[in-house]
Scaffold this active site. Structure first.
Site, short mmCIF file in Angstrom:
data_model
loop_
_atom_site.label_atom_id
_atom_site.label_comp_id
_atom_site.label_asym_id
_atom_site.label_seq_id
_atom_site.Cartn_x
_atom_site.Cartn_y
_atom_site.Cartn_z
N SER A 80 0.85 -1.20 0.00
CA SER A 80 0.00 0.00 0.00
C SER A 80 0.88 1.25 0.00
CB SER A 80 -0.89 0.00 1.24
OG SER A 80 -0.09 0.19 2.40
N ASP A 113 -1.15 -1.68 -3.95
CA ASP A 113 -2.51 -1.81 -3.44
C ASP A 113 -3.13 -0.42 -3.28
OD1 ASP A 113 -4.71 -3.18 -2.40
OD2 ASP A 113 -3.93 -3.16 -0.34
N HIS A 114 -4.30 -0.21 -3.82
CA HIS A 114 -5.01 1.07 -3.71
C HIS A 114 -4.16 2.28 -4.12
CE1 HIS A 114 -8.59 -0.63 -1.88
NE2 HIS A 114 -7.81 -1.39 -1.17
N HIS A 156 -13.04 -3.30 4.34
CA HIS A 156 -11.68 -3.40 4.88
C HIS A 156 -11.68 -3.44 6.41
CE1 HIS A 156 -10.70 -1.66 0.82
NE2 HIS A 156 -9.81 -2.64 0.91
P1 13P Z 1 -8.81 -7.02 4.75
O1 13P Z 1 -8.80 -5.81 5.62
O2 13P Z 1 -10.12 -7.73 4.81
O3 13P Z 1 -7.68 -7.95 5.01
O4 13P Z 1 -8.67 -6.52 3.22
C1 13P Z 1 -7.41 -6.15 2.72
C2 13P Z 1 -7.50 -5.48 1.40
O5 13P Z 1 -8.51 -5.44 0.73
C3 13P Z 1 -6.27 -4.85 0.91
O6 13P Z 1 -6.47 -4.15 -0.26
O1 G3H Z 2 -6.80 -2.06 2.01
C1 G3H Z 2 -5.87 -1.69 2.70
C2 G3H Z 2 -4.84 -2.64 3.19
O2 G3H Z 2 -5.30 -3.36 4.30
C3 G3H Z 2 -3.57 -1.90 3.48
O3 G3H Z 2 -3.69 -1.15 4.65
O4 G3H Z 2 -3.14 1.14 3.86
O5 G3H Z 2 -3.01 0.53 6.31
O6 G3H Z 2 -1.32 -0.35 4.66
P1 G3H Z 2 -2.72 0.14 4.88
ZN ZN Z 3 -8.38 -3.22 -0.45
#
Ligand code: 13P
Ligand code: G3H
Ligand code: ZN
Length: 309
Positions: free
Chosen positions: A50, A82-83, A180
């Site tokens: 992330s 991620d995101h 999430h």
């Molecule tokens: P969780 O918080 O359910 O583990 O999801 C993680 C996620 O979607 C990361 O992008």
């Molecule tokens: O969807 C988010 C993931 O769980 C990553 O979390 O942005 O706190 O690293 P973070």
């Molecule tokens: Zn996510």
């Protein structure tokens, strides 16, 4: 073998009726636990980073540790953003060696989401990098952003064909009721499989992604509560629902919270049971083993990607 993008992984997963685990990484023990677990089950794996993880550990450290894991395991490993919040972050990850990125334009209008996603796709595809996009909005906490249940919205199946065609994205995250974090449902867990089915009909063969897919395993929540923590009401997605989704168009299942819970539970337990310990290798070693076993459990009992490396 070099790092791979997600193209081939998803093609095989779709055909084989299983999903690839996308696990969030933040430090060395987490990277080792995930990749050791994947190695033991001979499974392909996505290590996802992330923006917050990049800030915490620094891109270069994460990349070098992932390269070490690759050399150590020789598995098909994809490194995924991620995101991704904007084009610049996606570009920086692509330029820095990631093989896959997510551009999360889910909070923008349909047209703005398309324009942003297409810009990332154009840059990524020229460099062999795959792109995940998102339509619909999950509730829960990501980084410092909290999306309330009222602000979340299910994916509209009537939008997916136009979105996929106009953006050229390689996979699509959809919102069907997951969220999430560790507090996903207040009552009975419920996922909108009717939306997933409709999306699958409209985009045959196209890989779908499920975020917010931790099951919040009670064993670890109980351990946290037993050893000084407090997580009343924690609840996740039942594993049978995830297995069902993995047998459908869902090719990537995102798991972060379950790893955090296992890791933290074992640290708490270790320190309470051994109040004289102060060597980080002792409690982080326990945490890494629990995380590895969690990953093995997911691979075999939820994702079905064991033996598919
Ligand atoms: P969780 O918080 O359910 O583990 O999801 C993680 C996620 O979607 C990361 O992008
Ligand atoms: O969807 C988010 C993931 O769980 C990553 O979390 O942005 O706190 O690293 P973070
Ligand atoms: Zn996510």
């Amino acid at each position: 073998m070099p790092l791979v993008n997600t193209k081939e992984m998803f093609r095989k997963a779709y055909e084989g009726g299983y999903a690839i685990g996308a696990f969030n990484v933040n430090n060395m023990e987490i990277i080792q636990g995930i990749t050791e677990g994947a190695k033991m089950e001979n499974a392909p794996v996505i290590l996802q980073v992330s923006a917050g993880a990049r800030k915490y550990a620094k891109h270069v450290y994460l990349m070098k540790m992932i390269e070490a894991a690759l050399a150590d395991t020789d598995l098909p490993i994809a490194v995924h953003l991620d995101h991704g919040p904007d084009f610049e972050t996606c570009k920086s990850c692509i330029d820095g060696g990631f093989t896959s990125v997510m551009i999360d334009g889910s909070h923008y209008s349909f047209e703005e989401n398309i324009a942003l996603t297409k810009k990332v796709v154009d840059y990524a595809h020229d460099r062999g990098v795959t792109v995940e996009a998102e339509l619909g909005r999950l509730a829960g906490v990501e980084d410092d952003v909290k999306v309330s249940a009222e602000d979340s919205s299910y994916t509209r199946p009537d939008e997916v064909e136009e979105f996929a065609t106009r953006t050229g994205c390689d996979s699509l995250a959809i919102a069907i009721g997951t969220s999430h974090g560790a507090f996903k449902f207040t009552g009975e867990p419920h996922l909108r499989f009717d939306i997933l089915e409709e999306v699958q009909k409209r985009l045959p063969g196209f890989p779908i992604v499920l975020h917010g897919a931790s099951s919040v395993i009670p064993e670890y929540v109980d351990m946290i509560n037993q050893f000084g923590g407090s997580m009343p009401g924690a609840q996740g997605v039942p594993e049978n629902m995830l297995r069902q989704a993995a047998g459908m168009a869902v090719c990537k299942i995102n798991i972060d919270s379950d790893l955090r819970l296992a890791f933290t539970a074992l640290i708490r337990k270790h320190l309470v049971e051994h109040p004289d310990h102060f060597d980080p290798r002792q409690y982080l070693g326990d945490a890494r083993t629990a995380l590895r076993d969690m990953v093995r459990h997911k691979i075999v009992h939820v994702l079905g990607c064991n033996g598919k490396a």
